[in-house]
Motif scaffolding. Structure first.
Motif, PDB file in Angstrom:
ATOM      1  N   LEU A   1       0.811  -1.319   0.061  1.00  0.00           N
ATOM      2  CA  LEU A   1      -0.057  -0.213   0.044  1.00  0.00           C
ATOM      3  C   LEU A   1       0.839   1.324   0.081  1.00  0.00           C
ATOM      4  O   LEU A   1       1.871   1.596   0.740  1.00  0.00           O
ATOM      5  CB  LEU A   1      -0.988   0.050   1.337  1.00  0.00           C
ATOM      6  N   PHE A   2       0.356   2.109  -0.598  1.00  0.00           N
ATOM      7  CA  PHE A   2       0.844   3.589  -0.576  1.00  0.00           C
ATOM      8  C   PHE A   2       0.354   4.159   0.859  1.00  0.00           C
ATOM      9  O   PHE A   2      -0.764   4.069   1.090  1.00  0.00           O
ATOM     10  CB  PHE A   2       0.499   4.491  -1.648  1.00  0.00           C
ATOM     11  N   ILE A   3       1.198   4.812   1.472  1.00  0.00           N
ATOM     12  CA  ILE A   3       0.794   5.443   2.797  1.00  0.00           C
ATOM     13  C   ILE A   3       1.159   7.073   2.714  1.00  0.00           C
ATOM     14  O   ILE A   3       2.512   7.362   2.423  1.00  0.00           O
ATOM     15  CB  ILE A   3       1.595   5.087   3.835  1.00  0.00           C
ATOM     16  N   GLY A   4       0.042   7.867   2.685  1.00  0.00           N
ATOM     17  CA  GLY A   4       0.233   9.147   2.534  1.00  0.00           C
ATOM     18  C   GLY A   4      -0.042   9.923   3.855  1.00  0.00           C
ATOM     19  O   GLY A   4      -0.704   9.330   4.728  1.00  0.00           O
ATOM     20  N   ASN A   5       0.365  11.151   3.854  1.00  0.00           N
ATOM     21  CA  ASN A   5       0.073  11.787   5.104  1.00  0.00           C
ATOM     22  C   ASN A   5       0.327  13.287   4.842  1.00  0.00           C
ATOM     23  O   ASN A   5       0.898  13.752   4.141  1.00  0.00           O
ATOM     24  CB  ASN A   5       1.138  11.517   6.326  1.00  0.00           C
ATOM     25  N   ASP A   6      -0.707  14.106   5.439  1.00  0.00           N
ATOM     26  CA  ASP A   6      -0.400  15.569   5.409  1.00  0.00           C
ATOM     27  C   ASP A   6       0.328  16.182   6.540  1.00  0.00           C
ATOM     28  O   ASP A   6       0.110  15.998   7.745  1.00  0.00           O
ATOM     29  CB  ASP A   6      -2.043  16.279   5.606  1.00  0.00           C
ATOM     30  N   ALA A   7       1.520  16.268   5.964  1.00  0.00           N
ATOM     31  CA  ALA A   7       2.694  16.783   6.959  1.00  0.00           C
ATOM     32  C   ALA A   7       3.242  17.976   6.430  1.00  0.00           C
ATOM     33  O   ALA A   7       4.461  18.074   6.466  1.00  0.00           O
ATOM     34  CB  ALA A   7       3.785  15.679   7.226  1.00  0.00           C
ATOM     35  N   GLU A   8       2.445  19.267   6.328  1.00  0.00           N
ATOM     36  CA  GLU A   8       3.015  20.377   5.781  1.00  0.00           C
ATOM     37  C   GLU A   8       3.964  20.974   6.864  1.00  0.00           C
ATOM     38  O   GLU A   8       4.767  21.467   6.447  1.00  0.00           O
ATOM     39  CB  GLU A   8       1.641  21.259   5.562  1.00  0.00           C
ATOM     40  N   TRP A   9       3.521  20.930   8.033  1.00  0.00           N
ATOM     41  CA  TRP A   9       4.541  21.566   9.039  1.00  0.00           C
ATOM     42  C   TRP A   9       5.160  20.299  10.056  1.00  0.00           C
ATOM     43  O   TRP A   9       5.243  20.494  11.152  1.00  0.00           O
ATOM     44  CB  TRP A   9       4.029  22.534   9.986  1.00  0.00           C
ATOM     45  N   GLY A  10       5.044  19.010   9.450  1.00  0.00           N
ATOM     46  CA  GLY A  10       5.540  17.828  10.279  1.00  0.00           C
ATOM     47  C   GLY A  10       4.562  16.933  10.365  1.00  0.00           C
ATOM     48  O   GLY A  10       3.306  17.124  10.285  1.00  0.00           O
ATOM     49  N   LEU A  11       4.904  15.743  10.976  1.00  0.00           N
ATOM     50  CA  LEU A  11       3.695  14.755  11.100  1.00  0.00           C
ATOM     51  C   LEU A  11       2.616  15.315  12.096  1.00  0.00           C
ATOM     52  O   LEU A  11       1.485  14.760  12.382  1.00  0.00           O
ATOM     53  CB  LEU A  11       4.609  13.519  11.843  1.00  0.00           C
ATOM     54  N   SER A  12       3.070  16.276  13.002  1.00  0.00           N
ATOM     55  CA  SER A  12       2.140  16.768  14.134  1.00  0.00           C
ATOM     56  C   SER A  12       0.837  17.410  13.470  1.00  0.00           C
ATOM     57  O   SER A  12      -0.081  17.576  14.112  1.00  0.00           O
ATOM     58  CB  SER A  12       2.696  17.637  14.805  1.00  0.00           C
ATOM     59  N   MET A  13       0.810  17.611  12.101  1.00  0.00           N
ATOM     60  CA  MET A  13      -0.335  18.193  11.580  1.00  0.00           C
ATOM     61  C   MET A  13      -1.464  17.326  11.714  1.00  0.00           C
ATOM     62  O   MET A  13      -2.564  17.341  11.742  1.00  0.00           O
ATOM     63  CB  MET A  13      -0.076  18.492  10.013  1.00  0.00           C
ATOM     64  N   ARG A  14      -1.278  15.960  11.753  1.00  0.00           N
ATOM     65  CA  ARG A  14      -2.151  14.824  12.064  1.00  0.00           C
ATOM     66  C   ARG A  14      -2.051  14.239  13.257  1.00  0.00           C
ATOM     67  O   ARG A  14      -3.023  13.664  13.576  1.00  0.00           O
ATOM     68  CB  ARG A  14      -2.242  13.849  10.545  1.00  0.00           C
ATOM     69  N   LEU A  15      -0.706  14.067  13.692  1.00  0.00           N
ATOM     70  CA  LEU A  15      -0.466  12.970  14.636  1.00  0.00           C
ATOM     71  C   LEU A  15       0.184  13.668  16.033  1.00  0.00           C
ATOM     72  O   LEU A  15       0.804  14.587  16.158  1.00  0.00           O
ATOM     73  CB  LEU A  15       0.659  11.980  14.102  1.00  0.00           C
ATOM     74  N   ASP A  16      -0.450  13.070  17.099  1.00  0.00           N
ATOM     75  CA  ASP A  16       0.001  13.469  18.522  1.00  0.00           C
ATOM     76  C   ASP A  16       1.319  12.975  18.656  1.00  0.00           C
ATOM     77  O   ASP A  16       1.795  11.954  17.959  1.00  0.00           O
ATOM     78  CB  ASP A  16      -0.917  13.052  19.475  1.00  0.00           C
ATOM     79  N   SER A  17       2.159  13.551  19.703  1.00  0.00           N
ATOM     80  CA  SER A  17       3.326  12.762  20.197  1.00  0.00           C
ATOM     81  C   SER A  17       4.428  13.040  19.035  1.00  0.00           C
ATOM     82  O   SER A  17       5.242  12.060  18.818  1.00  0.00           O
ATOM     83  CB  SER A  17       3.178  11.294  20.609  1.00  0.00           C
ATOM     84  N   THR A  18       4.268  13.872  18.117  1.00  0.00           N
ATOM     85  CA  THR A  18       5.264  14.045  17.048  1.00  0.00           C
ATOM     86  C   THR A  18       5.442  15.730  16.910  1.00  0.00           C
ATOM     87  O   THR A  18       5.022  16.690  17.680  1.00  0.00           O
ATOM     88  CB  THR A  18       4.668  13.767  15.484  1.00  0.00           C
ATOM     89  N   TYR A  19       6.548  16.004  16.182  1.00  0.00           N
ATOM     90  CA  TYR A  19       6.978  17.501  16.232  1.00  0.00           C
ATOM     91  C   TYR A  19       6.449  18.329  15.164  1.00  0.00           C
ATOM     92  O   TYR A  19       6.135  17.979  14.161  1.00  0.00           O
ATOM     93  CB  TYR A  19       8.561  17.238  15.937  1.00  0.00           C
ATOM     94  N   THR A  20       6.286  19.807  15.697  1.00  0.00           N
ATOM     95  CA  THR A  20       5.685  20.616  15.144  1.00  0.00           C
ATOM     96  C   THR A  20       6.816  21.408  14.493  1.00  0.00           C
ATOM     97  O   THR A  20       7.428  22.201  15.323  1.00  0.00           O
ATOM     98  CB  THR A  20       4.561  21.314  15.902  1.00  0.00           C
ATOM     99  N   TYR A  21       6.993  21.812  13.175  1.00  0.00           N
ATOM    100  CA  TYR A  21       7.663  22.700  12.705  1.00  0.00           C
ATOM    101  C   TYR A  21       7.120  24.079  12.430  1.00  0.00           C
ATOM    102  O   TYR A  21       5.870  23.998  12.395  1.00  0.00           O
ATOM    103  CB  TYR A  21       8.430  22.073  11.612  1.00  0.00           C
ATOM    104  N   PRO A  22       7.821  25.027  12.141  1.00  0.00           N
ATOM    105  CA  PRO A  22       6.887  26.334  11.698  1.00  0.00           C
ATOM    106  C   PRO A  22       6.111  26.317  10.558  1.00  0.00           C
ATOM    107  O   PRO A  22       6.421  25.339   9.544  1.00  0.00           O
ATOM    108  CB  PRO A  22       8.099  27.464  11.336  1.00  0.00           C
ATOM    109  N   TRP A  23       4.847  27.023  10.586  1.00  0.00           N
ATOM    110  CA  TRP A  23       4.285  26.854   9.459  1.00  0.00           C
ATOM    111  C   TRP A  23       4.917  27.732   8.232  1.00  0.00           C
ATOM    112  O   TRP A  23       5.873  28.260   8.113  1.00  0.00           O
ATOM    113  CB  TRP A  23       2.975  27.678   9.814  1.00  0.00           C
TER     114      TRP A  23
END
Length: 1000
Positions: free
Chosen positions: A138-160
């Motif tokens: 399977l392809f796995i995709g994710n909206d991570a415009e400012w990092g995985l934290s855009m969708r996921l908890d416990s992950t890092y947030t970069y600047p917008w």
């Protein structure tokens, strides 16, 4: 007619009728989709699968093509259709959701998953589970415009992106792409649905806004390319979105269909520009938006995502894009309001999209596509084109040999300390100064300033305020009544206003009406620095900036943004950012002022100054060892390198009863550090002014020594502890009885005219006892041999010298000459006169002299008998303030671009004049050991210098490594009978860890 003939006639008629109905339906279907070519073979032939953006050696091309062809051959028609769908998955939903995804994988053979909300470990486990179930990876995709934290908890947030739009160094943005790529790969993701290529020319855009790099097409393009390169360098496919351009809309496409009313010519020049440049640089995929663009699609309110003209004619043919093409999510109202599930999927595929994202009903969509194929609405070649392209990208992503995600240490891996290191750099380069009237930024000459801080907004400001206070005294002022507020502000020279809005790209960031009134009122009546931790667009409602002297745009309210912004205000960094958008006629895109940089301590991550944070983290174990072993109840530890504080932590409690945790703002009795924090720098001023020199004799400094055995001691010998002076005299013992109780002859319980020297609570010494102390020193015997012997007498004598020479008390001299201009507002004698008692770590339960808990009074008995103001002891401070003074020394007398004394003076005092005689001391400074034992770990350079204190303190600086190390504790509490802290080499072991952490 025979029965057989009748039967055959009936079958013939029935066949003719069915065929006619089928043809009618086919014709109806073809009419329905007449706007779309029934076969796009011409396009497919002209743009073969092997001429897209992927560049690879012939051998790899052959191997990949072989795999793609072999897999495609084994697939059923239904499996091929399934590859077109990427369905939504969540790791925060129940088993019913998980089972529904598994059913789509097993029954509908879907080709990919786009993950939304959840957590990384849960998502990783689901990916492993789903991949194991799927015949084709399977392809796995994710909206991570400012990092995985855009969708996921416990992950890092970069600047917008809007924040990145202010950054001028593209290498930093590429580095961010690399880090997001690394994290995506670690989590088994192949597609990041970013970067956003929308040019946000509409401030009212409700869905793009902060997700855009700005309004300038060149800036947007440069940053998007940098981010893309970083992602794809890690093997993560970047997806440019939202084609043909979502930047100038006022409708959220999640809720309705936005309209873009530009001509095609305008779109080609502006909106298409980033795509054209990105295609040249190898962009892997594009996401097509749901937009109504009349100039590109003649049918009214027809979404661009299902427009053949937009997807195939323009994107593929005219712009020449050959990578994967995704629809935007098909469940969005801009699409789902237009057509039903199944129909919208078919239209999207016929328009030329390869992957249908977030379909609402996959089984129905597959049924609809199957029927369309049977009706010849698309050919086998059209299907083969997209499916083989999808398989090709799966192979390139390594999915032909998928390995399950290792969940051990996953969260730690995704939150590496290098994330913070980059974030510091990004904000240091993003912060933008829009106004700097009268050079109000950076704030300097702190001795002349009294600064207030007023908060506006509904979000936290703790990191900003705490960092401001590390530079100087800053008082937070609040009052709902403006007149009352101004009464409080009248005594301040400057007011910093922080506008704090929580970090959410979807939240309204505008000032409220009352906030605008408050801002205008304060600005009219005070000198103001406005610091905005929100979107640049938040400035639009501000009617006038005429009364605001300084404006700083910090973009976001993240902790690091707050910390770095405080650095900028006080000059630890210079302003480098440029506006990504226009908000007023003065504050336009690409505008930004530069500000000066002062050589004051700043803050960053260890990596940014060549230090390994994992090694530095070992400090905690040593600190805990000391606490557990009751070597000290608590401590502060600070490490700075290259002018940046990289480690500042407090451990334990003020006392062993564990009632008050040690905070970085608490102060400690630093004991003998007083010598180099107070007395020595004042002496260096006199030396710098040539009032004394290394050969000056003691009797010429203080006439009281003229007829003594010490008259010929030279200044250099005195400060090198090479003058044969006694180590100390327990002055207090002559003033107490045999049980240690203060004698009435010397002490009173309440202050009186002749008894006003406060020694402790309800204990006042005779004012003339200072003369007795000096006489005892003058009359004391010299040691028989001239050798190194540490003595407190040196700095008691120097205090007397300074006060006689200047006519000012030492506490006043130190405050005026150093502490106020340095902003060392937590460094003081007699702290109870200035700060709350609960901020002061107690040093002892005195049972031999003062008979009370010593908290806020100097531990050293001799200094206590001087009213708490000793030349050898008496200073209270915290790790940050001590670091400032050590940094002043490290910079050879300069701090905040102010030269306190000359470089030559510092070098003269940091010289070991008697090393050849076995005396390691500099002039006033301690130096590294010459043999096995000494004050350091043995790893500091011989140019390093510092001091240690009896209460469990250490301050050390090394010019060669540019390291400042501060250790403060109250190891003497509750008693100091056994110095286990020293015996166990706690301070030295920590220093060794610091040196081990140096990488470059």
């Amino acid at each position: 007619m025979k029965n057989k003939d009748i039967r055959n006639l009936f079958l013939y008629v029935l066949f003719f009728f069915v065929a006619s109905c089928s043809t009618t339906k086919k014709n109806e279907s073809k009419a329905k989709f007449a706007h779309i070519p029934t076969v796009v073979d011409e396009y497919i032939v002209d743009n073969s699968l092997d001429t897209d953006t992927i560049q690879e050696p012939i051998a790899l091309f052959t191997e990949r093509k072989k795999w793609v062809d072999s897999v495609y051959t084994t697939m059923t028609f239904r499996e091929r259709l399934g590859q077109l769908f990427m369905v939504a998955a969540y790791s925060n939903k129940d088993n019913a959701h998980v089972n529904s995804i598994e059913k789509l994988i097993s029954d509908s053979k879907v080709g990919g998953l786009i993950f939304f909300q959840g957590g990384p470990v849960r998502q990783a486990k689901l990916i492993n589970r789903f991949q194991a179930q799927s015949k084709i990876p399977l392809f796995i995709g994710n909206d991570a415009e400012w990092g995985l934290s855009m969708r996921l908890d416990s992950t890092y947030t970069y600047p917008w992106n809007m924040t990145l739009g202010a950054v001028q160094d593209m290498n930093l943005i590429e580095k961010m792409g690399i880090q997001i790529g690394e994290q995506s790969k670690r989590l088994g993701i192949q597609f990041n649905f970013g970067p956003v290529l929308d040019i946000n020319t509409n401030p009212k855009n409700p869905i793009i806004g902060f997700r855009s790099f700005g309004e300038d097409k060149y800036n947007v393009t440069a940053r998007a390319i940098a981010l893309m390169k970083g992602l794809q360098h890690q093997g993560i496919f970047a997806t440019g979105k939202h084609f043909p351009g979502h930047g100038d809309t006022e409708t959220d496409s999640h809720k309705a269909l936005p309209t873009v009313n530009f001509s095609k010519e305008r779109l080609e020049v502006m909106e298409f520009y980033p795509y054209k440049q990105m295609f040249k640089e190898g962009l892997s995929s594009v996401m097509v938006a749901h937009l109504n663009v009349p100039s590109l699609e003649s049918r009214p309110n027809y979404p661009s995502s299902i427009s053949y003209n937009v997807v195939t004619t323009i994107l593929k043919k005219e712009l020449g894009f050959k990578g994967l093409i995704f629809t935007d999510a098909l469940n969005m109202k801009a699409a789902s309001n237009y057509k039903k599930p199944g129909e919208i999927d078919l239209d999207a595929f016929l328009a030329g999209n390869d992957i249908l994202l977030f379909p609402e009903n996959v089984p129905l969509a597959i049924e609809t596509l199957t029927k369309a194929f049977q009706d010849s609405l698309f050919s086998e070649k059209r299907l083969e084109y997209s499916v083989k392209k999808i398989l090709k990208y799966k192979y390139i992503a390594g999915l032909n040999s998928f390995k399950p995600i290792v969940t051990d240490n996953l969260v730690a891996d995704l939150n590496s300390s290098k994330n913070d290191a980059l974030q510091y750099e990004l904000y240091e380069n993003a912060l933008t100064v829009l106004k700097n009237e009268e050079a109000i930024l950076p704030i300097k000459d702190l001795q002349n300033e009294k600064i207030a801080y007023v908060k506006i907004g509904d979000a936290t400001n703790s990191r900003f305020l705490s960092t401001l206070k590390k530079y100087t005294e800053v008082t937070e002022i609040s009052d709902t009544n403006l007149d009352s507020l101004q009464l409080k502000l009248n005594k301040f020279t400057k007011v910093i206003i922080g506008y704090h809005i929580s970090d959410s790209p979807w939240k309204n960031f505008d000032f409220s009406k009352s906030e605008l009134q408050k801002l205008a009122f304060i600005s009219r009546n005070n000198k103001v620095i406005l610091d905005v931790f929100a979107s640049p667009y938040s400035l639009i409602p501000v009617e006038s900036f005429n009364d605001i002297e300084g404006v700083v745009l910090s973009y976001q309210n993240s902790p690091i943004a707050q910390e770095v912004s405080a650095e900028l205000i006080f000059g630890a960094i210079a302003a480098k950012g440029k506006m990504p958008v226009t908000v007023t006629s003065d504050f336009i895109a690409n505008f930004g002022l530069s500000t000066g940089k002062l050589n004051v301590l700043g803050f960053t991550s260890p990596e940014n100054v060549g230090m390994n944070p994992l090694i530095l983290n070992k400090i905690e174990a040593v600190a805990q060892k000391a606490i557990n072993g009751k070597m000290a109840p608590g401590m502060q530890i600070l490490v700075a390198r290259k002018g940046k504080v990289i480690y500042q932590k407090s451990f334990g409690y003020q006392t062993y009863d564990k009632k008050s945790k040690v905070a970085n703002t608490d102060v400690y009795d630093v004991a003998s550090l007083t010598k180099i924090l107070s007395t020595l720098p004042n002496v260096m001023l006199e030396y710098d002014q040539q009032k004394i020199n290394m050969e000056t004799r003691l009797d010429s400094m203080l006439p009281v020594f003229k007829n003594s055995n010490k008259k010929d001691i030279h200044f250099k010998e005195l400060l090198s502890h090479y003058a044969r002076l006694q180590p100390w005299i327990p002055f207090y013992k002559a003033t107490v009885d045999k049980k240690g109780n203060p004698l009435d002859k010397y002490y009173k319980k309440i202050s009186e005219a002749q008894y006003s020297t406060k020694v402790a609570d309800s204990l006042y010494l005779r004012n003339d006892y200072h003369d007795t102390i000096m006489k005892l020193i003058v009359d004391s015997n010299l040691l028989p041999q001239k050798k190194y012997r540490y003595s407190d007498f040196t700095f008691i004598i120097l205090k007397e010298y300074l006060e006689k020479l200047t006519g000012k008390k030492l506490d006043v001299l130190s405050s005026e000459n150093f502490y106020k201009p340095l902003g060392a507002n937590n460094t003081m004698y007699n702290p109870l006169q200035r700060i709350a008692k609960d901020r002061i770590a107690p040093t002892e339960i005195d049972s031999y002299f003062r008979h009370q808990i010593i908290q806020g009074y100097v531990h050293d008995m001799g200094a206590a008998m001087e009213g708490g103001i000793g030349g050898h002891a008496g200073i209270f401070s915290n790790s940050m303030d001590v670091a400032k003074i050590m940094q002043l020394y490290l910079q050879k007398g300069n701090y905040g671009n102010k030269q306190y004394f000359s470089e030559k003076t510092f070098d003269d005092f940091n010289t070991c004049y008697f090393c050849s005689e076995g005396n390691r001391r500099g002039v006033g400074f301690d130096k590294p050991q010459l043999g096995d034992k000494g004050p350091t770990c043995g790893c500091a350079s011989m140019t390093s210098f510092g001091h240690t204190g009896f209460t469990g303190t250490m301050a050390w600086a090394d010019p060669e490594t540019e390291i400042v190390y501060i250790f403060l504790s109250n190891r003497t509490f509750p008693g100091d009978s056994t110095n286990k802290l020293s015996r166990e080499n706690i301070r030295e072991d920590i220093q060794e860890i610091i040196y081990d952490a140096i990488e470059r």
